[in-house]
Design a protein around this motif. Sequence first.
Motif, PDB file in Angstrom:
ATOM      1  N   THR A 163     -11.054  -0.390  -4.821  1.00 52.23           N
ATOM      2  CA  THR A 163     -12.139   0.039  -5.710  1.00 52.23           C
ATOM      3  C   THR A 163     -12.463   1.516  -5.622  1.00 52.23           C
ATOM      4  OG1 THR A 163     -13.805  -0.551  -4.050  1.00 52.23           O
ATOM      5  CG2 THR A 163     -13.197  -2.238  -5.672  1.00 52.23           C
ATOM      6  N   LYS A 164     -12.190   2.113  -4.492  1.00 53.16           N
ATOM      7  CA  LYS A 164     -12.557   3.521  -4.330  1.00 53.16           C
ATOM      8  C   LYS A 164     -11.385   4.316  -3.802  1.00 53.16           C
ATOM      9  CE  LYS A 164     -17.412   2.526  -3.267  1.00 53.16           C
ATOM     10  NZ  LYS A 164     -18.496   2.709  -2.263  1.00 53.16           N
ATOM     11  N   LYS A 165     -11.502   5.593  -3.995  1.00 51.73           N
ATOM     12  CA  LYS A 165     -10.511   6.463  -3.408  1.00 51.73           C
ATOM     13  C   LYS A 165     -10.834   6.681  -1.944  1.00 51.73           C
ATOM     14  CE  LYS A 165      -9.381   9.182  -7.527  1.00 51.73           C
ATOM     15  NZ  LYS A 165      -9.337  10.557  -8.104  1.00 51.73           N
ATOM     16  N   PRO A 166      -9.922   6.403  -1.063  1.00 49.83           N
ATOM     17  CA  PRO A 166     -10.180   6.617   0.363  1.00 49.83           C
ATOM     18  C   PRO A 166     -10.444   8.080   0.642  1.00 49.83           C
ATOM     19  CG  PRO A 166      -8.209   5.264   0.022  1.00 49.83           C
ATOM     20  CD  PRO A 166      -8.598   5.837  -1.313  1.00 49.83           C
ATOM     21  N   ALA A 167     -11.085   8.352   1.747  1.00 51.09           N
ATOM     22  CA  ALA A 167     -11.431   9.724   2.124  1.00 51.09           C
ATOM     23  C   ALA A 167     -10.210  10.592   2.212  1.00 51.09           C
ATOM     24  CB  ALA A 167     -12.188   9.717   3.452  1.00 51.09           C
ATOM     25  N   TYR A 168      -9.102   9.990   2.723  1.00 52.02           N
ATOM     26  CA  TYR A 168      -7.915  10.826   2.889  1.00 52.02           C
ATOM     27  C   TYR A 168      -7.311  11.189   1.527  1.00 52.02           C
ATOM     28  CZ  TYR A 168      -5.393   6.384   2.331  1.00 52.02           C
ATOM     29  OH  TYR A 168      -4.923   5.195   1.885  1.00 52.02           O
ATOM     30  N   VAL A 169      -7.534  10.366   0.493  1.00 50.70           N
ATOM     31  CA  VAL A 169      -7.062  10.699  -0.853  1.00 50.70           C
ATOM     32  C   VAL A 169      -7.905  11.837  -1.423  1.00 50.70           C
ATOM     33  CG1 VAL A 169      -6.761   9.841  -3.205  1.00 50.70           C
ATOM     34  CG2 VAL A 169      -6.227   8.354  -1.247  1.00 50.70           C
TER      35      VAL A 169
ATOM     36  N   ARG B 218       0.828  -1.215   0.000  1.00 49.19           N
ATOM     37  CA  ARG B 218       0.000   0.000   0.000  1.00 49.19           C
ATOM     38  C   ARG B 218       0.859   1.260   0.000  1.00 49.19           C
ATOM     39  NH1 ARG B 218      -5.583  -0.695   3.460  1.00 49.19           N
ATOM     40  NH2 ARG B 218      -6.300  -2.587   2.402  1.00 49.19           N
ATOM     41  N   TYR B 219       1.947   1.230   0.706  1.00 54.19           N
ATOM     42  CA  TYR B 219       2.781   2.431   0.781  1.00 54.19           C
ATOM     43  C   TYR B 219       3.365   2.762  -0.597  1.00 54.19           C
ATOM     44  CZ  TYR B 219       6.489   5.668   1.931  1.00 54.19           C
ATOM     45  OH  TYR B 219       7.315   6.778   1.959  1.00 54.19           O
ATOM     46  N   GLU B 220       3.896   1.720  -1.275  1.00 54.64           N
ATOM     47  CA  GLU B 220       4.502   1.954  -2.584  1.00 54.64           C
ATOM     48  C   GLU B 220       3.474   2.432  -3.597  1.00 54.64           C
ATOM     49  OE1 GLU B 220       7.664   1.876  -3.320  1.00 54.64           O
ATOM     50  OE2 GLU B 220       8.206   1.269  -1.271  1.00 54.64           O
ATOM     51  N   LEU B 221       2.236   1.963  -3.486  1.00 54.83           N
ATOM     52  CA  LEU B 221       1.180   2.333  -4.425  1.00 54.83           C
ATOM     53  C   LEU B 221       0.702   3.766  -4.204  1.00 54.83           C
ATOM     54  CD1 LEU B 221      -0.666   1.313  -6.712  1.00 54.83           C
ATOM     55  CD2 LEU B 221      -2.293   0.595  -4.938  1.00 54.83           C
ATOM     56  N   ARG B 222       0.614   4.176  -2.936  1.00 54.98           N
ATOM     57  CA  ARG B 222       0.022   5.473  -2.642  1.00 54.98           C
ATOM     58  C   ARG B 222       1.020   6.626  -2.523  1.00 54.98           C
ATOM     59  NH1 ARG B 222      -4.860   4.799  -4.500  1.00 54.98           N
ATOM     60  NH2 ARG B 222      -6.215   3.447  -3.246  1.00 54.98           N
ATOM     61  N   LYS B 223       2.260   6.300  -2.319  1.00 53.40           N
ATOM     62  CA  LYS B 223       3.207   7.401  -2.088  1.00 53.40           C
ATOM     63  C   LYS B 223       3.398   8.282  -3.330  1.00 53.40           C
ATOM     64  CE  LYS B 223       7.713   5.274  -3.073  1.00 53.40           C
ATOM     65  NZ  LYS B 223       9.044   4.968  -2.489  1.00 53.40           N
ATOM     66  N   LYS B 224       3.129   7.679  -4.536  1.00 55.32           N
ATOM     67  CA  LYS B 224       3.249   8.470  -5.757  1.00 55.32           C
ATOM     68  C   LYS B 224       2.162   9.534  -5.839  1.00 55.32           C
ATOM     69  CE  LYS B 224       5.162   4.534  -8.306  1.00 55.32           C
ATOM     70  NZ  LYS B 224       4.965   3.587  -9.443  1.00 55.32           N
ATOM     71  N   VAL B 225       1.018   9.209  -5.191  1.00 54.54           N
ATOM     72  CA  VAL B 225      -0.106  10.135  -5.225  1.00 54.54           C
ATOM     73  C   VAL B 225      -0.076  11.083  -4.044  1.00 54.54           C
ATOM     74  CG1 VAL B 225      -2.632  10.312  -5.231  1.00 54.54           C
ATOM     75  CG2 VAL B 225      -1.497   8.431  -6.458  1.00 54.54           C
TER      76      VAL B 225
ATOM     77  N   ASN C 158      -7.032  15.054   0.195  1.00 52.86           N
ATOM     78  CA  ASN C 158      -5.748  15.564  -0.290  1.00 52.86           C
ATOM     79  C   ASN C 158      -5.902  16.199  -1.679  1.00 52.86           C
ATOM     80  OD1 ASN C 158      -2.706  15.560   0.262  1.00 52.86           O
ATOM     81  ND2 ASN C 158      -2.801  14.632  -1.792  1.00 52.86           N
ATOM     82  N   GLU C 159      -6.727  15.553  -2.519  1.00 53.52           N
ATOM     83  CA  GLU C 159      -6.962  16.109  -3.855  1.00 53.52           C
ATOM     84  C   GLU C 159      -7.703  17.440  -3.759  1.00 53.52           C
ATOM     85  OE1 GLU C 159      -9.019  13.050  -5.887  1.00 53.52           O
ATOM     86  OE2 GLU C 159      -7.207  11.922  -6.441  1.00 53.52           O
ATOM     87  N   ASN C 160      -8.700  17.520  -2.854  1.00 56.01           N
ATOM     88  CA  ASN C 160      -9.451  18.771  -2.666  1.00 56.01           C
ATOM     89  C   ASN C 160      -8.529  19.868  -2.178  1.00 56.01           C
ATOM     90  OD1 ASN C 160     -11.797  17.525  -3.457  1.00 56.01           O
ATOM     91  ND2 ASN C 160     -12.471  17.063  -1.358  1.00 56.01           N
ATOM     92  N   LEU C 161      -7.618  19.489  -1.269  1.00 51.87           N
ATOM     93  CA  LEU C 161      -6.679  20.485  -0.739  1.00 51.87           C
ATOM     94  C   LEU C 161      -5.776  21.000  -1.860  1.00 51.87           C
ATOM     95  CD1 LEU C 161      -5.485  21.980   1.684  1.00 51.87           C
ATOM     96  CD2 LEU C 161      -3.986  20.006   2.069  1.00 51.87           C
ATOM     97  N   ASN C 162      -5.344  20.110  -2.727  1.00 53.64           N
ATOM     98  CA  ASN C 162      -4.483  20.523  -3.839  1.00 53.64           C
ATOM     99  C   ASN C 162      -5.230  21.459  -4.787  1.00 53.64           C
ATOM    100  OD1 ASN C 162      -2.328  19.018  -2.903  1.00 53.64           O
ATOM    101  ND2 ASN C 162      -2.837  17.196  -4.174  1.00 53.64           N
ATOM    102  N   GLU C 163      -6.507  21.167  -5.031  1.00 50.13           N
ATOM    103  CA  GLU C 163      -7.312  22.025  -5.915  1.00 50.13           C
ATOM    104  C   GLU C 163      -7.468  23.416  -5.316  1.00 50.13           C
ATOM    105  OE1 GLU C 163     -10.973  20.046  -6.537  1.00 50.13           O
ATOM    106  OE2 GLU C 163     -10.135  18.459  -7.826  1.00 50.13           O
ATOM    107  N   GLU C 164      -7.708  23.489  -4.010  1.00 50.44           N
ATOM    108  CA  GLU C 164      -7.855  24.782  -3.349  1.00 50.44           C
ATOM    109  C   GLU C 164      -6.557  25.581  -3.436  1.00 50.44           C
ATOM    110  OE1 GLU C 164      -9.111  24.037   0.616  1.00 50.44           O
ATOM    111  OE2 GLU C 164     -11.088  23.244   0.056  1.00 50.44           O
ATOM    112  N   MET C 165      -5.443  24.880  -3.275  1.00 50.69           N
ATOM    113  CA  MET C 165      -4.149  25.562  -3.359  1.00 50.69           C
ATOM    114  C   MET C 165      -3.928  26.123  -4.768  1.00 50.69           C
ATOM    115  SD  MET C 165      -2.738  25.519  -0.386  1.00 50.69           S
ATOM    116  CE  MET C 165      -1.053  25.880  -0.802  1.00 50.69           C
ATOM    117  N   GLU C 166      -4.360  25.358  -5.799  1.00 51.23           N
ATOM    118  CA  GLU C 166      -4.197  25.828  -7.169  1.00 51.23           C
ATOM    119  C   GLU C 166      -5.059  27.062  -7.432  1.00 51.23           C
ATOM    120  OE1 GLU C 166      -5.136  22.578  -9.657  1.00 51.23           O
ATOM    121  OE2 GLU C 166      -3.328  21.402  -9.159  1.00 51.23           O
ATOM    122  N   VAL C 167      -6.297  27.052  -6.872  1.00 44.89           N
ATOM    123  CA  VAL C 167      -7.189  28.199  -7.044  1.00 44.89           C
ATOM    124  C   VAL C 167      -6.592  29.443  -6.412  1.00 44.89           C
ATOM    125  CG1 VAL C 167      -9.433  29.167  -6.420  1.00 44.89           C
ATOM    126  CG2 VAL C 167      -9.253  26.805  -7.249  1.00 44.89           C
TER     127      VAL C 167
END
Length: 527
Positions: A505-511, A478-485, A514-523
């Motif tokens: 099958t799904k993106k965990p809540a913490y993913v 799991r670490y090797e798979l998620r650390k890239k993201v 993190n994606e939402n936080l990145n989008e806010e930073m870009e805005v």
Amino acid sequence: MVAVYALFTHAFPSSSSDSLFSFPPSPQPTAYFAPPSLSTFRNHEWFSLLKFTRTPRAEPKPLLTQVGLRPNQRILIQCRYINSATNALAEIGMLFSFFQEIGIDGEEAQVVLDKNPALTSTSLDLLRTRILSFRSVGVDGLELSRLITKCPSLLTADEIDAFLHFVRHDFEGKIEPPQLKRLFGTTEARFLVGFDQKVRLLLHRGVPREKIFDVLNKLNLYKALCLKSVEEIERTIAFLSRFGGIDLIVRRPTLLNYDLDTQLVPRVGFLTELSGGDEDATGTLLGKLPAILSYTVDHTKGHVELLRSLAGLTDEQIFKFLLVFPNVVSASRERKLRPRIHFLKQCGYSSNDIYKFLIKAPLFLGLSFEDNLAYKLAFLVKIGYKYRTKDMAAAMGSATRTSCDNLQKVIGLFLSYGLSCGDIVIMSTKHPQILQYSHSAIEKKMEYLINEIGREVGELLNFPAFLGYKLDDRIKARYELRKKVLGEGMSLNKLLTVSSERFSTKKPAYVVENENLNEEMEVLSDK
């Protein structure tokens, strides 16, 4: 022998009137044969029973003349008696020599003959054939001579030949000699009749051919087969078929030693009643420990009563605990069960707490105190656990699932990585299982945490359960798979605790977060 004795002590006739058969005037040897006592015989002494001495010539007695026998006829009759006595003595001498060959001396041989007089009229060839048959199934030497001395009928009973033939040919001599020695030493030959039929019944009812030897070698053959009829054995198998059948017998052959009506039925009945009448559940219990049926109803009932009265468990809880740890019935009530349940109550455990504890740590009631629990208790107190507390009890429960050596190495490993005794108490209070994990497995995970993930060892204080996940299948994958993201700063707790299905099958809540936080930073950066 008395007749032989009378004729042997009667002097040969001699008379001047019987010129043809007269003897010279010098004294003639007369054979004297004392009435023998077999207790004085020795296989090397029987020739000395005929004593020849010189006696004065006696006048011929008129006894044989009166019945109309001529002198030559009288001598012929005397010689025939002498030959008959000599042959009898020779046969007895050969019999005693036979006994010596198989290790039975003169005095013991006399005892054997007294117990089984039929031996004197049995052919030596038949006796030697019987001895060879015993030897062919592994009964030989001193053990054989002892058996014959104890049970002389083993040499003459007709039933023995059929039994030995069955063991030697049908079972290839695979019934162990000690089993046969016990059987011959305790069983009358008449009880061996039908032995082969009873063994074939076991095979017919499902005992595998390759297992039958093991079954027979573990049975008390006298109790289980010889004393029981085919019908009784059939009834026993039919009864046990409701709770596991022939598999129970294969796993615990000694069940056949017990009487069906007075032992097996009451014992199974008590367990069935405890289960609430659930025969399937009772069968599951017997399948886990068939040996539980070796304990009497009173014995098992004593353990159940103690768990009811002292621990406050219900019958349903007691039966579920038996399914987890049926060997509790072998633990001493006074030395183990009573003081340890009392200890849990001192730690503040309620009846429900005790039940949950015993389901997770059943060995707490079975392990030796002096050789096991005392050492573990000392370790826990030494690192800072307070005596008679719930935390202490929980830690003790985990410690029962590992060895004293491994527990000591685990504590030493944590200390070597800079953790204090207080830190170990904090971690094991949150996650008691760390005390039972293999010290080598813990060390590999700590090395990966520090060297590959780049975290401090102190992070284990917040998430000690990290040490419970599999290194390759869970942590690394799991670490090797998620650390890239997510980068290296991801939460290990969230990474490892999410289910495999949701992770794949799904993106965990913490993913998502993190994606939402990145989008806010870009805005914000665009503004």
